[in-house]
Every structure is written in structure tokens, then in C-alpha cells.
Scaffold this active site. Structure first.
Site, short mmCIF file in Angstrom:
data_model
loop_
_atom_site.label_atom_id
_atom_site.label_comp_id
_atom_site.label_asym_id
_atom_site.label_seq_id
_atom_site.Cartn_x
_atom_site.Cartn_y
_atom_site.Cartn_z
N TYR A 32 -42.14 3.14 -26.93
CA TYR A 32 -42.85 4.02 -26.01
C TYR A 32 -44.33 3.72 -26.04
CZ TYR A 32 -44.97 6.93 -29.69
OH TYR A 32 -45.73 7.38 -30.75
N LYS A 146 -43.79 0.45 -32.13
CA LYS A 146 -44.04 1.80 -31.61
C LYS A 146 -42.70 2.40 -31.18
CE LYS A 146 -47.55 4.26 -28.97
NZ LYS A 146 -47.81 5.24 -30.04
N GLU A 178 -52.09 5.79 -42.46
CA GLU A 178 -52.56 6.28 -41.15
C GLU A 178 -52.17 7.74 -40.98
OE1 GLU A 178 -50.45 4.44 -37.79
OE2 GLU A 178 -48.79 3.97 -39.12
N LEU A 201 -49.04 1.40 -37.29
CA LEU A 201 -49.06 1.24 -35.84
C LEU A 201 -50.42 0.64 -35.45
CD1 LEU A 201 -49.57 2.62 -32.77
CD2 LEU A 201 -47.36 1.66 -33.36
N1 PDD Z 1 -49.53 7.89 -30.96
N2 PDD Z 1 -50.55 5.72 -35.51
C1 PDD Z 1 -49.44 6.35 -35.06
C2 PDD Z 1 -48.30 6.60 -36.01
C3 PDD Z 1 -49.36 6.75 -33.70
O1 PDD Z 1 -48.26 7.35 -33.23
C4 PDD Z 1 -50.48 6.51 -32.83
C5 PDD Z 1 -50.49 6.92 -31.37
C6 PDD Z 1 -51.63 5.85 -33.36
C7 PDD Z 1 -52.86 5.55 -32.53
O2 PDD Z 1 -52.59 4.54 -31.59
P1 PDD Z 1 -53.35 4.47 -30.15
O3 PDD Z 1 -54.80 4.42 -30.47
O4 PDD Z 1 -52.84 3.21 -29.54
O5 PDD Z 1 -52.97 5.73 -29.40
C8 PDD Z 1 -51.61 5.47 -34.70
C9 PDD Z 1 -49.46 8.42 -29.61
C10 PDD Z 1 -50.78 8.79 -29.04
C11 PDD Z 1 -48.47 9.60 -29.60
O6 PDD Z 1 -47.43 9.46 -30.22
O7 PDD Z 1 -48.74 10.63 -28.96
#
Ligand code: PDD
Length: 276
Positions: A32, A146, A178, A201
Site C-alpha cells: 500500500y 510496505k 522507527e 520502512l
Molecule cells: N506510514 N515507518 C512506517 C512503519 C510507516 O508505516 C510509515 C508511513 C513511515 C513513514 O514513511 P513515509 O514518509 O513514506 O510516509 C515509516 C503511512 C503514512 C501510514 O501507514 O499511514
């Protein structure tokens, strides 16, 4: 009734049907993306598509739509739903098939998108920073994909809230990896410290912030920060599509706030990018 995208068509949300045998539902066999929408425009679209393509290739799910074609549909949805400040959620599953664990042979991937209005981060939180707790990282071993298998993330966020914190940081072997849906940065001795993109991620926002840091001439260490080192850090912040750059006020009660000069500078630059 909001419109959604499903397998090449834009339909009313109530008319969008996915079979209950979809492997996304049965196995979380899917990837996703959450893409930010500012002023009706998807933000960092190419970067999100590149990550989705990497994940899909890893899982051997063929991409039914190219990134540009998908962007066309995303723009159409944004307009139809008048979602000018929010997110586009995109999911790609291996598709519906009789339930066996092996990859089915003839299966059509399911692709869907919806929009959701999401405000900018609360200004008061950005001003004072957020409080976090740490939790053991019990997620599966391929966190760079992801995947929609987000149960440990959901449980982590819930536990954090129960303890009165904004969010949780996952800890593996004594080292912070993270957040539950964001990446984590600390500032120690004036240097930025963040976990390397090795089994976490790879955040699109994290990459942008590192690019900005490079431009500003900030020294960066991509390494795991020990939980015990938190006491010696001057600042910390989270990065993510929805959170943008969110200052951290405390972790497990250890004070790191109010937002310090490095965080504020990076936040300012990131906001400049959004404005642009
Ligand atoms: N999640 N780490 C994890 C485990 C994440 O699920 C996400 C983002 C990030 C940050 O990645 P990015 O900068 O590409 O959004 C780091 C999305 C926003 C969500 O699940 O809503």
C-alpha cells in the site's frame, strides 16, 4: 457518496466490491501507499510509486497500472471528492483466488484507491513536540516492504495511547528502529542520527529530510540509536507523509523538547517544499 477507484474504474464507494477471497484480506498479501495531497496535488508521487513498484516486485505482484496512469485516476478522484487537503490511499493485492498459501497461477491483482481528508499536523503539537514511549519491535522481519500486515503497528499505537503517549517507537536489540507509522531521527552532539534503511520502512519523508540535511550541510549518521543514548540527545523528531516533520518532546519520560534548532530548521525547509 465519495468516489473510489477499483481496478480501472471510478465508482461510488458503496458500489466498489472486492471478493472475500481476495488475498489482501486473507493473507495481507498486498502492498500500500499513503500519498499526501496538498492543494489538490499529490505530493512526492514518483517517490511513492517507486516504493510501491519495489514492494510489488519483491512480492511478485504484477502492476496492473503504470504510475502515470494511476496518477491520472488519483487526480480525478481528488477532484470528484473535492479532497484538496488530505491523502490518497492506494492498495495493490495479489487478487482473489481459492485459499491456498502458494501464489495462485491465474490471478488478477486488485488495485484500489480512495481519498481521505486529513488536516495538516496540529500547530500546537508542532510547537511543543509530542510524547512517545518505546516498545519491543515484534513486527515481521521484512519491514522494508510496505505490506498491509500492520497488526503489530496497530497494537503499538494503541498501547502508546493507553499509556498517554502520542505514539510508540519500536526497539530491536536495544536500538530504536522507527515509529509505528513514521521514521525516527535524533540529534546527538549536533549530528542527525537515524536508523539505516535496512529492515525498516524506507520513508519517502525520511529521504526528503536527509536530502534537505545534506543541502544544509548537517552531519548525518545512519545507525541505530541505543535507547540508553536518548539521555544524551539534544533533539528528536518523527517523519512521515501525514506527520510531516513532528518534533518529539519526550520518549519514555526522557525530556527532548521543546523543539530545538535543528528540528525547527528542517521543519521550515520541509514546509517550504510543501508551499512550493
Ligand atoms: N506510514 N515507518 C512506517 C512503519 C510507516 O508505516 C510509515 C508511513 C513511515 C513513514 O514513511 P513515509 O514518509 O513514506 O510516509 C515509516 C503511512 C503514512 C501510514 O501507514 O499511514
Amino acid at each position: 457518496m465519495p468516489k473510489v477507484f477499483l481496478n480501472g474504474e471510478i465508482v461510488d464507494e458503496g458500489d466498489a466490491r472486492v471478493p472475500v477471497t481476495d488475498r489482501g484480506l486473507l493473507f495481507a498479501d498486498a502492498v500500500y501507499e499513503v500519498v499526501r495531497v496538498y492543494g489538490g496535488e499529490p505530493f512526492l508521487w514518483r517517490e511513492h510509486m517507486a516504493r510501491m513498484e519495489r514492494g510489488a516486485r519483491f512480492l511478485q505482484i504484477p502492476l496492473p497500472f503504470g504510475p502515470e496512469e494511476l496518477k491520472g485516476y488519483a487526480l480525478e478522484l481528488i477532484d470528484l471528492n473535492e479532497c484538496y487537503l488530505g491523502v490518497v490511499y492506494i492498495q495493490l493485492t495479489r487478487g482473489p483466488a481459492p485459499r491456498v498459501h502458494r501464489f495462485p497461477e491465474r490471478v488478477r491483482p486488485t488495485a484500489f484507491m480512495f481519498t481521505q481528508e486529513v488536516a495538516r499536523p496540529d500547530r500546537e503539537l508542532v510547537r511543543r513536540g509530542v510524547d512517545l514511549v518505546t516498545l519491543p519491535d515484534v513486527r515481521w522481519g521484512l519491514c522494508e516492504v510496505k505490506t498491509v500486515g500492520l497488526l503489530p503497528n496497530v497494537l503499538g499505537k494503541e498501547e502508546a495511547a493507553k499509556r498517554g503517549a502520542f505514539d510508540a517507537l519500536f526497539v530491536r536489540d536495544g536500538v530504536i528502529t522507527e515509529g509505528t507509522s513514521s521514521n525516527f531521527f535524533a540529534v546527538r552532539n549536533g549530528r542527525l542520527v537515524t536508523y539505516p534503511v535496512d529492515n525498516i520502512l524506507p520513508g519517502v519523508t525520511r529521504a526528503k529530510v536527509l536530502e534537505i540535511a545534506g543541502r544544509l550541510g548537517l552531519e548525518v549518521q545512519e545507525r541505530g540509536l541505543e535507547v540508553d543514548e536518548l539521555r544524551d540527545c539534544e533533539e528528536a523528531f518523527l517523519t512521515g507523509t501525514v506527520l510531516e516533520v513532528m518534533p518529539v518532546r519526550s520518549v519514555d519520560g526522557i525530556e527532548l523538547g521543546p523543539p530545538g534548532p535543528v528540528t525547527r530548521r528542517l521543519l521550515e525547509e520541509y514546509e517550504g517544499l510543501i508551499e512550493a
